[in-house]
Design a protein around this motif. Structure first.
Motif, PDB file in Angstrom:
ATOM      1  N   ARG A 201      30.506  41.609  43.997  1.00 24.89           N
ATOM      2  CA  ARG A 201      29.949  41.636  42.669  1.00 24.89           C
ATOM      3  C   ARG A 201      31.054  42.870  41.933  1.00 24.89           C
ATOM      4  N   ALA A 202      31.484  43.796  42.722  1.00 26.48           N
ATOM      5  CA  ALA A 202      32.253  44.691  42.147  1.00 26.48           C
ATOM      6  C   ALA A 202      33.609  44.465  41.962  1.00 26.48           C
ATOM      7  N   TRP A 203      34.263  43.352  42.611  1.00 25.83           N
ATOM      8  CA  TRP A 203      35.550  42.596  42.438  1.00 25.83           C
ATOM      9  C   TRP A 203      35.246  41.561  41.380  1.00 25.83           C
ATOM     10  N   ASP A 204      34.339  40.748  41.253  1.00 30.40           N
ATOM     11  CA  ASP A 204      34.108  39.909  40.021  1.00 30.40           C
ATOM     12  C   ASP A 204      34.043  40.709  38.678  1.00 30.40           C
ATOM     13  N   PHE A 205      33.299  42.017  38.601  1.00 29.91           N
ATOM     14  CA  PHE A 205      33.047  42.731  37.541  1.00 29.91           C
ATOM     15  C   PHE A 205      34.490  43.163  36.979  1.00 29.91           C
ATOM     16  N   LEU A 206      35.207  43.638  38.164  1.00 29.70           N
ATOM     17  CA  LEU A 206      36.863  44.102  37.643  1.00 29.70           C
ATOM     18  C   LEU A 206      37.500  43.040  36.976  1.00 29.70           C
ATOM     19  N   VAL A 207      37.666  41.525  37.808  1.00 30.81           N
ATOM     20  CA  VAL A 207      38.461  40.604  37.231  1.00 30.81           C
ATOM     21  C   VAL A 207      37.946  40.261  35.817  1.00 30.81           C
ATOM     22  N   ALA A 208      36.715  40.237  35.579  1.00 25.50           N
ATOM     23  CA  ALA A 208      36.162  39.863  34.436  1.00 25.50           C
ATOM     24  C   ALA A 208      36.628  40.682  33.076  1.00 25.50           C
ATOM     25  N   THR A 209      36.923  41.961  33.577  1.00 22.56           N
ATOM     26  CA  THR A 209      36.999  43.099  32.432  1.00 22.56           C
ATOM     27  C   THR A 209      38.291  43.709  32.501  1.00 22.56           C
TER      28      THR A 209
ATOM     29  N   GLY B 126      38.573  47.213  27.090  1.00 20.02           N
ATOM     30  CA  GLY B 126      37.273  48.056  26.728  1.00 20.02           C
ATOM     31  C   GLY B 126      36.925  48.989  27.595  1.00 20.02           C
ATOM     32  N   LEU B 127      35.576  49.321  27.127  1.00 24.09           N
ATOM     33  CA  LEU B 127      35.024  50.527  28.137  1.00 24.09           C
ATOM     34  C   LEU B 127      34.536  50.226  29.478  1.00 24.09           C
ATOM     35  N   ARG B 128      34.058  48.842  29.386  1.00 18.45           N
ATOM     36  CA  ARG B 128      33.738  48.329  30.648  1.00 18.45           C
ATOM     37  C   ARG B 128      34.631  48.063  31.753  1.00 18.45           C
ATOM     38  N   GLY B 129      35.945  47.989  31.074  1.00 17.89           N
ATOM     39  CA  GLY B 129      36.982  47.902  32.190  1.00 17.89           C
ATOM     40  C   GLY B 129      37.248  48.952  32.622  1.00 17.89           C
ATOM     41  N   SER B 130      37.284  50.232  32.245  1.00 14.11           N
ATOM     42  CA  SER B 130      37.403  51.463  32.898  1.00 14.11           C
ATOM     43  C   SER B 130      36.330  51.677  33.810  1.00 14.11           C
ATOM     44  N   LEU B 131      35.070  51.209  33.466  1.00 14.75           N
ATOM     45  CA  LEU B 131      33.886  51.606  34.379  1.00 14.75           C
ATOM     46  C   LEU B 131      33.860  50.569  35.352  1.00 14.75           C
ATOM     47  N   SER B 132      34.342  49.491  35.535  1.00 12.17           N
ATOM     48  CA  SER B 132      34.584  48.564  36.618  1.00 12.17           C
ATOM     49  C   SER B 132      35.597  49.086  37.503  1.00 12.17           C
ATOM     50  N   GLN B 133      36.295  49.789  37.071  1.00  9.33           N
ATOM     51  CA  GLN B 133      37.640  50.403  37.653  1.00  9.33           C
ATOM     52  C   GLN B 133      37.060  51.549  38.695  1.00  9.33           C
ATOM     53  N   ASP B 134      36.300  52.380  38.139  1.00  8.80           N
ATOM     54  CA  ASP B 134      35.654  53.403  38.812  1.00  8.80           C
ATOM     55  C   ASP B 134      34.462  52.912  39.638  1.00  8.80           C
TER      56      ASP B 134
ATOM     57  N   ILE C 246      33.675  52.501  45.889  1.00  7.28           N
ATOM     58  CA  ILE C 246      33.091  51.664  46.755  1.00  7.28           C
ATOM     59  C   ILE C 246      34.195  51.642  47.800  1.00  7.28           C
ATOM     60  N   VAL C 247      35.388  51.526  47.537  1.00  8.96           N
ATOM     61  CA  VAL C 247      36.472  51.256  48.718  1.00  8.96           C
ATOM     62  C   VAL C 247      36.711  53.036  49.336  1.00  8.96           C
ATOM     63  N   VAL C 248      36.647  53.984  48.456  1.00  2.82           N
ATOM     64  CA  VAL C 248      36.645  55.109  49.096  1.00  2.82           C
ATOM     65  C   VAL C 248      35.710  55.401  50.169  1.00  2.82           C
ATOM     66  N   LEU C 249      34.474  55.110  49.926  1.00  2.95           N
ATOM     67  CA  LEU C 249      33.330  55.330  50.655  1.00  2.95           C
ATOM     68  C   LEU C 249      33.620  54.480  52.198  1.00  2.95           C
ATOM     69  N   ARG C 250      34.090  53.157  51.884  1.00  2.00           N
ATOM     70  CA  ARG C 250      34.360  52.337  53.166  1.00  2.00           C
ATOM     71  C   ARG C 250      35.345  53.202  53.965  1.00  2.00           C
ATOM     72  N   LEU C 251      36.490  53.616  53.314  1.00  2.00           N
ATOM     73  CA  LEU C 251      37.603  54.208  54.246  1.00  2.00           C
ATOM     74  C   LEU C 251      36.959  55.584  54.680  1.00  2.00           C
ATOM     75  N   GLN C 252      36.104  56.400  54.220  1.00  2.00           N
ATOM     76  CA  GLN C 252      35.615  57.388  54.974  1.00  2.00           C
ATOM     77  C   GLN C 252      34.711  57.068  55.961  1.00  2.00           C
ATOM     78  N   ARG C 253      34.122  55.975  55.960  1.00  2.00           N
ATOM     79  CA  ARG C 253      33.285  55.322  56.968  1.00  2.00           C
ATOM     80  C   ARG C 253      33.906  54.953  58.132  1.00  2.00           C
ATOM     81  N   GLU C 254      35.014  54.468  57.866  1.00  2.00           N
ATOM     82  CA  GLU C 254      36.182  54.016  58.929  1.00  2.00           C
ATOM     83  C   GLU C 254      36.894  55.032  59.402  1.00  2.00           C
TER      84      GLU C 254
END
Length: 307
Positions: free
Chosen positions: A214-222, A231-239, A244-252
């Protein structure tokens, strides 16, 4: 002649004619005729009178009555109103069964033609409103000729269209070591990690199934084709995707001992699903990558904290 001679003469005289035995089932002493005549006991003196009881059958007591084998079988008694009646008349045939064989065959043939036409129509309408697929691509003209203009539909069966591609989200990072050096990690396939967590899991979590997708679909759409936020939703989707990816990298533990995540880069790997052999459709089997720019990781996120 003395009394002895008179008695002896009576004994040597002719024996009286024996009486007939009563018929089975006839009561002794009832009725007239020879059947009811008394029977003299053999050797009885004349003048002593007849025997009052009928002679019983040899070997059977008189009080037990006649032999059941010789008695006539009783006739079955039929209750009044329960006797066999006339057979009910058959109900007259109605509907198709009332037709002759020739017309029954004609009706069955007409019914089969109507059923086939209905099935074909339902199938054509379903393919018309369904998302593009192998069948509609190969027989699209025939479907349109059947639908237009009488059966035109202005709605679709599914929205959005089901994907015919496998999209994997991958990430890599620049790690700043304790001595200040900068190193770049390899690509981590986050979608493959989710797939391994879901495979064989009877109750996968919502995070494992939908968070990254869902995060990737949100970014592609904005974001536009140049990966710039709209727009503002584009910056929100990027953040949102970055966290999400930072948390995954820290978990690894991608940063390693003493290392800190400095920036991350996300890309997608898209590979077409191979069509069935019978379709004859040809698609590329080479993956297509969409690489996003490097995103700096804020210090609060690099240390594992969320803003």
């Amino acid at each position: 002649m003395d009394a002895y001679d008179a008695e002896g003469g009576a004994r040597h005289g002719p024996d009286p004619e024996p009486a007939l035995a009563p018929r089975p089932g006839a009561a002794a002493g009832h009725g007239s005729g020879p059947e009811s005549a008394p029977v003299l006991r053999p050797g009885a003196a004349a003048g002593h009178g007849p025997e009052s009881a009928p002679a019983p059958r040899p070997g059977r007591a008189a009080e037990h009555g006649p032999d059941p084998e010789s008695a006539p079988a009783p006739r079955p008694r039929v209750a009044a109103g329960h006797g066999p009646g006339p057979e009910p008349a058959l109900a007259p045939r109605t509907g198709v069964a009332a037709l002759s064989l020739r017309y029954q065959i004609g009706a069955a043939f007409a019914l089969a033609v109507v059923a086939i036409a209905v099935c074909v129509h339902i199938g054509m309408v379903f393919l018309h409103v369904a998302p593009p697929n192998t069948v509609t691509k190969q027989h699209g003209k025939a479907i349109d000729d059947w639908i237009y203009p009488e059966f035109e539909q202005n709605w679709k069966l599914f929205a959005p269209n089901p994907l015919q591609q496998n999209i994997a989200v991958q990430v890599r990072a620049d790690v700043r070591e304790a001595d200040g050096d900068l190193r770049t990690t390899g690509w981590y396939d986050l979608s493959a990690q989710d797939g391994r967590d879901i495979d064989g899991n009877l109750l996968p979590s919502h995070t494992q199934q939908n968070e990254l997708r869902r995060a990737w679909d949100f970014l592609v759409a904005t974001h536009d084709s140049d990966n710039r936020p709209v727009g503002l939703r584009g910056s929100l989707s990027q953040d949102y995707l970055r966290r999400i990816v930072v948390l995954r990298l820290q978990r690894e533990e991608a940063a390693g001992p003493g290392g800190v995540l400095d920036r991350v880069q996300v890309r997608s790997r898209t590979l077409n699903v191979a069509p069935p052999e019978w379709s004859g459709e040809k698609v590329s089997d080479q993956p297509v990558y969409r690489v996003l720019p490097w995103w700096p990781v804020p210090a609060a996120e690099a240390g594992g904290e969320q803003r």
